[in-house]
Design an enzyme around this catalytic site. Structure first.
Site, mmCIF file in Angstrom:
data_model
loop_
_atom_site.group_PDB
_atom_site.id
_atom_site.type_symbol
_atom_site.label_atom_id
_atom_site.label_comp_id
_atom_site.label_asym_id
_atom_site.label_seq_id
_atom_site.Cartn_x
_atom_site.Cartn_y
_atom_site.Cartn_z
ATOM 1 N N SER A 284 0.830 -1.207 0.000
ATOM 2 C CA SER A 284 0.000 0.000 0.000
ATOM 3 C C SER A 284 0.865 1.258 0.000
ATOM 4 C CB SER A 284 -0.913 0.005 1.230
ATOM 5 O OG SER A 284 -1.646 -1.196 1.305
HETATM 6 N N1 SAH Z 1 -0.313 -4.766 4.163
HETATM 7 C C1 SAH Z 1 0.321 -5.245 2.968
HETATM 8 C C2 SAH Z 1 -0.551 -4.966 1.775
HETATM 9 C C3 SAH Z 1 -0.706 -6.201 0.938
HETATM 10 S S1 SAH Z 1 -1.952 -6.131 -0.302
HETATM 11 C C4 SAH Z 1 1.724 -4.704 2.819
HETATM 12 O O1 SAH Z 1 2.155 -3.888 3.639
HETATM 13 O O2 SAH Z 1 2.409 -5.117 1.892
HETATM 14 C C5 SAH Z 1 -3.235 -7.050 0.454
HETATM 15 C C6 SAH Z 1 -2.969 -8.485 0.725
HETATM 16 O O3 SAH Z 1 -4.202 -9.050 1.187
HETATM 17 C C7 SAH Z 1 -2.544 -9.345 -0.457
HETATM 18 O O4 SAH Z 1 -1.307 -9.913 -0.188
HETATM 19 C C8 SAH Z 1 -3.649 -10.415 -0.558
HETATM 20 O O5 SAH Z 1 -3.170 -11.691 -0.923
HETATM 21 C C9 SAH Z 1 -4.193 -10.398 0.859
HETATM 22 N N2 SAH Z 1 -5.536 -10.955 1.026
HETATM 23 C C10 SAH Z 1 -6.637 -10.807 0.235
HETATM 24 N N3 SAH Z 1 -7.676 -11.489 0.758
HETATM 25 C C11 SAH Z 1 -7.216 -12.068 1.913
HETATM 26 C C12 SAH Z 1 -7.805 -12.920 2.892
HETATM 27 N N4 SAH Z 1 -9.085 -13.333 2.828
HETATM 28 N N5 SAH Z 1 -7.040 -13.320 3.934
HETATM 29 C C13 SAH Z 1 -5.752 -12.947 4.030
HETATM 30 N N6 SAH Z 1 -5.139 -12.164 3.137
HETATM 31 C C14 SAH Z 1 -5.863 -11.729 2.077
#
Ligand code: SAH
Length: 261
Positions: free
Chosen positions: A105
């Site tokens: 993000s």
């Molecule tokens: N906070 C992260 C942002 C990652 S993007 C960072 O700092 O990099 C969001 C993430 O949510 C992705 O990796 C995706 O695979 C995950 N995601 C989506 N649905 C999810 C679920 N039901 N449970 C766990 N993770 C999930």
């Protein structure tokens, strides 16, 4: 060739954050505003303090005021969480690919959500559940703002990547979990806050159940209908009288998906 800001003269004026976040400093506005150019991160191990302080300064300019959040954003080295080819962009306010179609993000969004999550708390808040570990960056930021961080990722490849990325930081209060975050993580409940980094049609009931009374959930939710529809940031407060929801500005997150892969 870009010019480096005077160092350490400018940074001598940095103030220790009052919040007690480990090793974090926040630069005062006037001095950093005059820094002429931002040095580009050259790779791991570089002294990235100045470029990060410049990012923190921009976050202030965007309206982030929580000193603990600014300190945490200044302390965690975002360039260590992105691929080497993207290191030059690590301190720009942009989301970046982290593999498997997912993104880290934007700093602006991470700090905004962290500020909303803290809701003006003076010290660290209690246990936090993060849905969507991704590369682990936000989990690291949250580790400076909460007593314990439980972070769930549904993609094995990213769960492993986050573990690798976080190893050098040795954050004993970060617990990385592999699983479907739609179910939350009951063993860590109740949570002082839940923060989602992926946007779904609705907030799963499990999250509301696992939130402490007095706790706050911050999550992107889909507001329109159809493919690629709009999302907005939702703040949900669980009060003794019930749940209070507030829809804030538009955001753009990867979709919340069920199951693991
Ligand atoms: N906070 C992260 C942002 C990652 S993007 C960072 O700092 O990099 C969001 C993430 O949510 C992705 O990796 C995706 O695979 C995950 N995601 C989506 N649905 C999810 C679920 N039901 N449970 C766990 N993770 C999930």
């Amino acid at each position: 060739m870009k010019q480096r800001p005077a160092f350490p003269a400018k940074l001598d004026t940095a103030v220790r954050a009052r919040t007690g976040a480990q090793g974090a400093t926040v630069a005062p506005s006037a001095s950093m505003a005059r820094v002429p150019a931002v040095p580009q991160p050259q790779g791991l191990g570089m002294d990235s303090t100045a470029v990060r302080m410049n990012m923190v300064q921009k976050l202030r300019g965007q309206g982030i005021t929580d000193a603990a959040v600014l300190a945490a954003m200044g302390a965690i080295e975002r360039h260590r969480f992105v691929d080497s080819g993207l290191v030059n962009q690590a301190y720009e306010d942009t989301s970046l690919p982290i593999g498997l179609g997912q993104t880290i993000s934007k700093p602006g969004v991470v700090s905004r959500m962290a500020e909303l999550m803290r809701n003006g708390a003076s010290g660290k808040i209690g246990r936090v559940l993060e849905i969507g570990t991704g590369c682990g960056y936000q989990a690291a930021v949250l580790s400076l703002l909460a007593t314990e961080v439980y972070s769930i990722e549904r993609l094995r490849g990213l769960h492993d990547k986050a573990r690798d990325n976080l190893r050098h930081l040795r954050l004993p209060n970060v617990h990385l979990l592999f699983g479907d975050g739609m179910e939350g993580y009951a063993k860590g409940a109740p949570y002082a806050a839940i923060i989602a980094a992926a946007g779904g049609e609705a907030v799963p009931q499990a999250w509301v159940e696992q939130l402490a009374v007095g706790g706050r959930l911050v999550a992107p939710v889909v507001t329109g209908t159809g493919k690629g529809s709009a999302q907005a940031l939702l703040v949900l407060d669980k009060t003794p009288q019930g749940v209070r929801q507030t829809l804030l500005e538009p955001v753009h997150f990867v979709p919340l998906k069920s199951g693991v892969a």
